[in-house]
Design an enzyme around this catalytic site. Sequence first.
Site, PDB file in Angstrom:
ATOM      1  N   GLU A   1     -13.682  16.061  24.735  1.00  0.00           N
ATOM      2  CA  GLU A   1     -13.470  17.601  24.961  1.00  0.00           C
ATOM      3  C   GLU A   1     -12.367  17.854  24.007  1.00  0.00           C
ATOM      4  O   GLU A   1     -11.428  16.856  24.031  1.00  0.00           O
ATOM      5  CB  GLU A   1     -13.020  17.869  26.320  1.00  0.00           C
TER       6      GLU A   1
ATOM      7  N   ARG B   1     -13.398   3.202  33.865  1.00  0.00           N
ATOM      8  CA  ARG B   1     -12.620   3.952  33.070  1.00  0.00           C
ATOM      9  C   ARG B   1     -11.292   3.000  32.952  1.00  0.00           C
ATOM     10  O   ARG B   1     -11.126   2.083  33.803  1.00  0.00           O
ATOM     11  CB  ARG B   1     -11.885   5.162  33.370  1.00  0.00           C
TER      12      ARG B   1
ATOM     13  N   LYS C   1      -4.664  13.458  30.148  1.00  0.00           N
ATOM     14  CA  LYS C   1      -3.962  14.651  29.319  1.00  0.00           C
ATOM     15  C   LYS C   1      -2.929  15.622  29.841  1.00  0.00           C
ATOM     16  O   LYS C   1      -2.112  15.693  29.300  1.00  0.00           O
ATOM     17  CB  LYS C   1      -5.058  15.495  28.683  1.00  0.00           C
TER      18      LYS C   1
HETATM   19  P1  ATP Z   1      -8.667  13.846  30.761  1.00  0.00           P
HETATM   20  O1  ATP Z   1      -9.240  13.466  32.173  1.00  0.00           O
HETATM   21  O2  ATP Z   1      -7.181  13.088  30.367  1.00  0.00           O
HETATM   22  O3  ATP Z   1      -8.884  15.258  30.436  1.00  0.00           O
HETATM   23  P2  ATP Z   1     -11.154  13.038  29.814  1.00  0.00           P
HETATM   24  O4  ATP Z   1     -11.940  12.023  30.292  1.00  0.00           O
HETATM   25  O5  ATP Z   1     -11.696  14.442  30.071  1.00  0.00           O
HETATM   26  O6  ATP Z   1      -9.616  12.861  29.873  1.00  0.00           O
HETATM   27  P3  ATP Z   1     -12.894  13.516  27.694  1.00  0.00           P
HETATM   28  O7  ATP Z   1     -12.424  14.199  26.083  1.00  0.00           O
HETATM   29  O8  ATP Z   1     -13.570  14.402  28.340  1.00  0.00           O
HETATM   30  O9  ATP Z   1     -11.400  12.912  28.404  1.00  0.00           O
HETATM   31  O10 ATP Z   1     -13.420  12.190  27.131  1.00  0.00           O
HETATM   32  C1  ATP Z   1     -14.387  11.694  26.010  1.00  0.00           C
HETATM   33  C2  ATP Z   1     -14.990  10.448  26.451  1.00  0.00           C
HETATM   34  O11 ATP Z   1     -13.917   9.393  26.809  1.00  0.00           O
HETATM   35  C3  ATP Z   1     -15.683  10.236  27.643  1.00  0.00           C
HETATM   36  O12 ATP Z   1     -17.065   9.924  27.582  1.00  0.00           O
HETATM   37  C4  ATP Z   1     -15.064   9.650  28.865  1.00  0.00           C
HETATM   38  O13 ATP Z   1     -15.772   9.166  29.559  1.00  0.00           O
HETATM   39  C5  ATP Z   1     -14.161   8.836  27.878  1.00  0.00           C
HETATM   40  N1  ATP Z   1     -12.824   8.378  28.603  1.00  0.00           N
HETATM   41  C6  ATP Z   1     -11.649   9.221  28.905  1.00  0.00           C
HETATM   42  N2  ATP Z   1     -11.135   8.566  29.472  1.00  0.00           N
HETATM   43  C7  ATP Z   1     -11.268   7.211  29.576  1.00  0.00           C
HETATM   44  C8  ATP Z   1     -10.559   6.189  30.059  1.00  0.00           C
HETATM   45  N3  ATP Z   1      -9.501   5.989  30.706  1.00  0.00           N
HETATM   46  N4  ATP Z   1     -11.286   4.798  29.971  1.00  0.00           N
HETATM   47  C9  ATP Z   1     -12.632   4.968  29.310  1.00  0.00           C
HETATM   48  N5  ATP Z   1     -13.171   6.120  28.733  1.00  0.00           N
HETATM   49  C10 ATP Z   1     -12.577   7.056  29.012  1.00  0.00           C
HETATM   50 MG    MG Z   2     -12.920  15.614  30.561  1.00  0.00          MG
END
Ligand code: ATP
Ligand code: MG
Length: 792
Positions: free
Chosen positions: A38, A265, A275
């Site tokens: 995102e 994760r 974030k």
């Molecule tokens: P946040 O919760 O900090 O907003 P997010 O998971 O929403 O992070 P995205 O931009 O939606 O962030 O994530 C992009 C991709 O990265 C998704 O496929 C997600 O599954 C993966 N991802 C995010 N955080 C992790 C993590 N800690 N470990 C492994 N994969 C991750």
């Molecule tokens: Mg997200």
Amino acid sequence: MPDVKPTRPAGTDFIRQIVAAHMAEGRYPSPVTRFPPEPNGYLHIGHVKSNCLNFGIAQEFGGRCHLRFDDTNPETEEVEYVESIKDDVRWLGFDWGEHLYFASDYFERMYECAEILVNKGLAYVDDASEEEISESRGTVTRPGTPTPGRSRTVEENLGLFRRMRAGEFPDGSKVLRAKIDLASPNMLMRDPVLYRIRHAHHYRRGDAWCIYPLYDYAHCLEDAFEGVTHSICTLEFENNREIYDWLLDNIGFDEPRTHQYEFARLELEYTVLSKRKFIRLVKERHVAGWDDPRMPTVAGLRRRGVPPEALRYFADIIGVAKANSRVDIGKLDHAIRETLNPVAPRVMAVLEPLRVVLTNWREGEVEELDAPYFPHDVPREGSRAVPFARELWIERSDFSEAPPKGFRRLVPGGEVRLRYAYVIRCDEVVKDAAGNVVELRCSYDLATRSGSGDGRKGIGTIHWVSARHALEAEVRLYDRLFLVPDPDDVPEGGDFVDHLNPGSLRVLQGAKVEPSVAADHPATRYQFERTGYFWRDPVDGAGERLVFNRMITLKDTWAKQAGAPEKGAAARQAPPRKATGVRDATSAAPGRSAADKPRVSDVRAGKRRADAELARRMERYTRELGLSAEDADILSGSRGVSDFFEGALAEHGDAAAVAGWVVNDLPSVLGRRSLDALPFDGRGLGVLARLVGEGRISRRAAKDVLAHMAEKGGDPEDIMGRLGLERVDDYGALEAAVDAALARWPEKVVEYRGGRANLMGLFVGEVMKATKGAADPKAVKDLLARKLGARA
Ligand code: ATP
Ligand code: MG
């Protein structure tokens, strides 16, 4: 994908096993994965794991991986993030080729799919408010009740949905919901909301839309439109899989279509990976920005100097598992060192200088010493000239008037070797009026010139820089951002920022660096002998001024613990499998992989081929117990190790925890012994794991118990009692430790009471140290908060 060499054979973790099976049965021509960030923030090391998995699979199985911006939410997205994410992914070494997509480009097709559902009677427009909807969903024990919208006819729904799109209704007045099952045991299936009204400006689509799809609706369609085959996401989305399938099936995507798979994760010790939390750290100025080298963001790691290979290697070491666990930060440090060791030229820099004058060296004379850039065990060549002269800098800590036992550096009247140069003797210590040592007057011995053969057995060697030739530099030393492994573990009303490490950045002005670096490429990553790996800060050190960041120190505690191979190029070529040090009497192979011997992993695979029971266990450990393929491989690599693990598991059912003990902690206490030479068995380790699981002892303290068990055997619970390592719940003992901590830092107490709330972490850290980690951090914090009084 040029730059990236696969370091992991295909089919080793459970996701790769699934992909391999699909390829074997010919379900898809080739796998298509995607990385779907995102664009609402910068990438962090968790995303690196996801990148390595998705791009890695595409690469290993000859498929492709899409970079897709999941930008369906008009309220949070920004162009700035799109560019930074692209840049970070490229920097990591991954290439999406032509496959760059934006979910917002699919709004029209998504809308068409929604009309399909409406026409099939599978979606309806609801006027209920957010609260009414959540109220009418019921609870886990009580089914939901229909809202009036649920009984609308297809025609009504179609008309209303079109008017929603046309902008006739205000925000929040209507939603489109799927008509699934209000009694579903999966709460997410109780008529999820698909579209909501938001009269908002979208950073790419402008004002073209006023209805926006929700994640569950949008994501499966994005995957389906792009022909994704394996949609890999984190475990939190396990329950969403049912919606994913329901939507695709009912909209009419036929098999073989995309399916969702979940993995654990990344969570990393001593840091946070969210974030939202990064934004607070930046906004409240706990760090200098998103790219502060202490941040676990890709931008921060890049700026610190961590090379992309190290992050990919880290992803390799940690593997992919089906159970969440917090990764030892030592593994990241290890990956960084392993990557830098074979490539970083060694140079000398004195971080905290003390002047040395060689009284028997002729004034003005300079000797150019030829110093190799690499030690013997690194197969790289090259050297530079290092000037040696009458006045030198040495590290202040390399001299001591009152040396502790075993100090092998310079003392009054004593001798030490200067690296690549001569042995010197300290004849006189010069002090200022306040009694501080300001200069050492020494004499050198010509006969001891490096390489001359006069080794002076047993004396230490220190680094130095010629004072006349030294370059002045600022040096930034980074430490963990948080004091505790799990910063989110805070008491009610507490806050993760309370755990910030006040000593996470130390800036040293006036460090002295040998002159050769002035001629090097500014992005050279060095090992400063004896003090760590450094590079020039790409922002503040880009101009004339020399500013160095320490990427990592030299001491590798994790490698030792896990029995990983020794440093060196050979090790880098064949990445060490962790904990290859677990041996039993029946395993002939030594616990490390050397280039000329079969990889231990091959040996273990061979054992499983010969022993069906071991093969069955391998399968069970990954599929049922959710262990990473790496751990499962080790734990099913021989009967001895496997029986030991089974014995432990019988005592404590938390497979991930027990595996952690066997794989990570056992090798360090095992030494060169084999497993059956240990004075305790699997059951004993299981009991210890249980004590930790029950919260009776901290994991740290339990390691001490393990060390005792390994020496003399005995019952973990007894040892814990004897050593006084049971968690300090005793209020009196805790209070004494808290009082002592506060007494040690009177000025900090004043500052805290004056409003510096983030000092709490310092106090908690003090008490935890004093109780050898045996206190409950929550209780410590509560007590501290009470003693310190309300914050100003
Ligand atoms: P946040 O919760 O900090 O907003 P997010 O998971 O929403 O992070 P995205 O931009 O939606 O962030 O994530 C992009 C991709 O990265 C998704 O496929 C997600 O599954 C993966 N991802 C995010 N955080 C992790 C993590 N800690 N470990 C492994 N994969 C991750
Ligand atoms: Mg997200």
